[in-house]
Design a protein around this motif. Sequence first.
Motif, short mmCIF file in Angstrom:
data_model
loop_
_atom_site.label_atom_id
_atom_site.label_comp_id
_atom_site.label_asym_id
_atom_site.label_seq_id
_atom_site.Cartn_x
_atom_site.Cartn_y
_atom_site.Cartn_z
N THR A 113 0.83 -1.20 0.00
CA THR A 113 0.00 0.00 0.00
C THR A 113 0.86 1.25 0.00
OG1 THR A 113 -1.72 -1.17 1.24
CG2 THR A 113 -1.82 1.23 1.23
N ASN A 115 0.73 5.52 0.19
CA ASN A 115 -0.11 6.65 0.58
C ASN A 115 0.58 7.99 0.36
OD1 ASN A 115 -2.81 6.00 1.94
ND2 ASN A 115 -1.45 4.51 2.88
N ASN A 126 -4.08 11.60 5.02
CA ASN A 126 -3.84 10.89 3.77
C ASN A 126 -4.81 11.37 2.71
OD1 ASN A 126 -1.73 8.86 4.56
ND2 ASN A 126 -3.29 8.36 6.06
N GLN A 129 -4.27 7.18 -2.16
CA GLN A 129 -3.75 5.85 -1.83
C GLN A 129 -3.79 4.96 -3.06
OE1 GLN A 129 -4.89 3.64 1.95
NE2 GLN A 129 -6.13 2.50 0.50
N TRP A 141 -7.19 4.40 3.80
CA TRP A 141 -6.63 5.44 4.65
C TRP A 141 -6.98 6.85 4.16
CZ3 TRP A 141 -4.32 4.28 9.21
CH2 TRP A 141 -3.86 2.97 9.39
#
Length: 267
Positions: A113, A115, A126, A129, A141
Amino acid sequence: MATIDFDSEKGGNGQPGGVQSVDRALQILEILSRDGHAGVSEIAEEIGIHKSSVSRLLGSLVSREMVHQNSDRGKYQLGFGILRLASSIPGRLSLVREARPVLESLAEEFKETVNLAVLRSNYAVNVDQAMGPSSLATYDWVGGLTPLHATSSGKVLLAALSADERDRILTEAGFHARTPRTITNREDLEKQLIDVAHDGYAETREELEIGLNAIAVPIYNHLGTVIGAVSISGPAFRFDPQKIPGLIDALRQAGIRISVQMGYTHR
């Protein structure tokens, strides 16, 4: 669609009902921004109004997607509507747009992942993403406010601040432990931030959540000012940035590529 009945809300302090309702709705947003999530009873107790009034206000905020209810625990947290408002700021809109291809490329290459975060109201928020094809986590997020002292992006953002500004933020936000590994000592954190500024990246190892590791690098604007951070995170059992060949260099280069798109002249 739920609405706030401005005419029926009578202010006990002389304020018109509509104004008081707006003020209470903003108080709710501030509580959720500070705490991450809260229930009706908690909010009602802090504001000092009846739970039914809080429920009505939350209903209106949910209908506008300013607030989202967590179906698992029944608590409320900030929603995507807040992110849409924030992204209307031209600089952040541009940052998200320019960073998107880089985030996707990193997620595809390292299967984790990725971000993009910026500093807002003493938190790292955030704003975009990208998920790797083999990411185990499905948590979104985007729009989430995370503590600066317990996240890799947060540490990058903290390290770039002046001493006075960093002191103000840390004094206001505090050093709440999110896990047994969270740094809660100011002196220890300051030492780590010196390393972050020197090395050009920050790591966290199960400091925000047990089982989650992350690493982040800064993003600069045309003035050389840090305006954001790009991070890669993954399960601790398989994600150790120091042991993954080429990851740190690739992340640094990703940060530079986004920065160049924002007008930064790399030296």
